[in-house]
Design an enzyme around this catalytic site. Structure first.
Site, PDB file in Angstrom:
ATOM      1  N   CYS A   3     117.977  12.983  -6.551  1.00  0.00           N
ATOM      2  CA  CYS A   3     116.618  12.485  -6.371  1.00  0.00           C
ATOM      3  C   CYS A   3     115.685  13.185  -7.348  1.00  0.00           C
ATOM      4  CB  CYS A   3     116.175  12.734  -4.933  1.00  0.00           C
ATOM      5  SG  CYS A   3     114.419  12.441  -4.626  1.00  0.00           S
ATOM      6  N   CYS A  14     115.091  17.432   1.679  1.00  0.00           N
ATOM      7  CA  CYS A  14     116.548  17.290   1.622  1.00  0.00           C
ATOM      8  C   CYS A  14     117.158  18.531   0.975  1.00  0.00           C
ATOM      9  CB  CYS A  14     116.936  16.041   0.846  1.00  0.00           C
ATOM     10  SG  CYS A  14     116.370  14.504   1.591  1.00  0.00           S
ATOM     11  N   CYS A 101     111.785   6.701  -2.361  1.00  0.00           N
ATOM     12  CA  CYS A 101     112.749   7.607  -1.732  1.00  0.00           C
ATOM     13  C   CYS A 101     114.045   6.865  -1.406  1.00  0.00           C
ATOM     14  CB  CYS A 101     112.149   8.202  -0.454  1.00  0.00           C
ATOM     15  SG  CYS A 101     113.317   9.186   0.509  1.00  0.00           S
ATOM     16  N   GLN A 225     116.406   7.073  17.467  1.00  0.00           N
ATOM     17  CA  GLN A 225     117.139   7.748  16.400  1.00  0.00           C
ATOM     18  C   GLN A 225     116.817   7.105  15.052  1.00  0.00           C
ATOM     19  OE1 GLN A 225     118.836  10.420  16.750  1.00  0.00           O
ATOM     20  NE2 GLN A 225     119.706  10.524  18.805  1.00  0.00           N
ATOM     21  N   GLU A 286     112.844   9.943  32.372  1.00  0.00           N
ATOM     22  CA  GLU A 286     112.208  10.252  31.084  1.00  0.00           C
ATOM     23  C   GLU A 286     110.746  10.608  31.329  1.00  0.00           C
ATOM     24  OE1 GLU A 286     110.929  10.885  27.527  1.00  0.00           O
ATOM     25  OE2 GLU A 286     113.061  10.334  27.664  1.00  0.00           O
ATOM     26  N   CYS A 358     121.376  17.959  19.507  1.00  0.00           N
ATOM     27  CA  CYS A 358     121.004  18.071  18.095  1.00  0.00           C
ATOM     28  C   CYS A 358     120.896  19.538  17.678  1.00  0.00           C
ATOM     29  CB  CYS A 358     119.692  17.336  17.821  1.00  0.00           C
ATOM     30  SG  CYS A 358     118.286  17.948  18.785  1.00  0.00           S
TER      31      CYS A 358
END
Length: 402
Positions: A3, A14, A101, A225, A286, A358
């Protein structure tokens, strides 16, 4: 993947850019196992390897969501990020344009030029973080698997809302795949993406995210997600594992819009003890009311509202019911489920837990408190190539002597 923005040091999102993807995946697996193997072990009780091979993602063009800071001017807006080479306390508001991007799905990237044109047409003045002037702070886009768009303009106030409303018809003409268009109001000078107030401008109230054939409904402020293909794989793997058990009832804690809950609402695989099509009862919990409302819409669309129910509540403060479910799914934020919920599960008698994490560090900490359970399956899914982030799915079963 390479990139020019990363090469120039003007985008640091990144950190693994330039590292061969096979090595990225290998290092993530090694890092996760270094945290989890001392707690979870490396083999199941029957001696087979606990860990399946990692599920890789596309290296690029995988993101379904873009959170763009708007800088520049109304005539020449830049959609991207604030220049990270400047000190945050002395930032002059200069932005880096990231419309090119390579992480975004192509249909998402194609939406940026018409949105920039809409900003110019409406005369929306980008917010200057240094001077604290201007109106338009962010543009947030979400792309569905059918390439429908949710477009959100985050404004400092409603001052330029009439001008934005007047420009929306042109935006819809330029982007006929727009399903939801809103304005979000964020008056405070804070490092957050959005405020509490959402104003509907055009289209539907929700974006349909069809995953594994299930029409999940995404509201503007709801979580989903950012890698649709990996979300599909995550839910499908959970389904495949649970279908090898006698599970007929499920609690989906931290349920969001019901990604796990709807996937697990029936048996989908034929190699387990229950025939495909066997229905399960699901109870989702939730804290976000918008997510619960969206899940309830999907339940009605599927005609499953009598057995797939969702409620607003804190998963960490679950009250003991008269009957516990056959399985509990937890998909917590990075902080993990914490001691209160872990201790409740430990003493609950729930036969099995599906844990989607995660953050392997907090997963390891939670496993320390779940000593009545042993892991029987584990797998890493690479949700976020070019970064150190990932998702781990682990199936835990209660030991027979507990």
């Amino acid at each position: 993947m390479q990139c020019p923005h990363a090469d120039a040091g003007e985008c640091r999102s990144c950190p693994l850019m330039g590292v061969p993807y096979s090595l990225q995946l290998q290092n993530k697996q090694a890092g996760v196992r270094a945290l989890l193997d001392p707690v979870a072990g490396t083999h199941t009780p029957d001696g087979t390897d606990l860990w399946l091979e990692p599920i890789p993602s596309q290296e690029s063009a995988f993101r379904n969501k873009a959170k763009m800071v708007v800088t520049g001017s109304a005539e020449h807006p830049r959609l991207g990020i604030l220049d990270p080479r400047q000190h945050p306390k002395h930032h002059d508001g200069t932005g880096v344009d990231l419309q090119d991007c390579g992480l975004y799905e192509p249909a998402l990237g194609a939406a940026f030029p018409p949105i920039a044109e809409t900003i110019t047409t409406a005369g929306l003045i980008p917010y200057d973080v240094g001077r604290r002037t201007g109106e338009l702070k962010h543009v947030i886009l979400t792309l569905s698997p059918e390439e429908r768009l949710m477009i959100r303009f985050v404004l400092r106030s409603t001052d330029q809302l009439p001008a934005l409303r007047a420009a929306v018809p042109g935006l819809l003409e330029a982007l006929p795949n727009s399903q939801v268009v809103t304005a979000n109001i964020l008056p405070e000078h804070r490092a957050v993406l959005e405020g509490e107030e959402e104003i509907h401008l055009a289209g539907a109230e929700t974006l349909t995210m069809r995953v594994n054939g299930i029409p999940l409904n995404q509201r503007p402020q709801g979580f989903f997600q950012t890698n649709t293909a990996m979300a599909s794989a995550l839910y499908a793997q959970a389904s495949a594992w649970l279908d090898q058990t006698l599970t007929r009832s499920v609690w989906d804690l931290y349920c969001g819009v019901g990604g796990f809950g709807f996937q697990l609402a029936e048996v989908r695989h034929g190699s387990g003890p229950l025939p495909p099509g066997t229905q399960r009862s699901v109870q989702g919990l939730e804290t976000a009311p918008d997510a619960v409302a969206a899940a309830q819409v999907t339940a009605r669309q599927l005609g499953a509202q009598d057995r797939v129910r969702f409620a607003v509540g804190d998963a960490t403060a679950v009250q003991a019911p008269e009957e516990v479910p056959d399985a509990v799914v937890v998909n917590p934020p990075r902080r993990g489920i914490g001691p209160e919920l872990a201790d409740w599960l430990e003493g609950s008698g729930v036969p099995r837990v599906l844990y989607s994490s995660c953050n392997a560090a907090t997963l390891a900490r939670d496993l320390e408190r779940l000593r009545s359970y042993h892991p029987v399956r584990a797998q890493l899914l690479d949700m976020f190539p070019q970064t150190d982030h990932y998702e781990v799915l682990m199936l835990l079963e209660r030991s027979r002597h507990h």
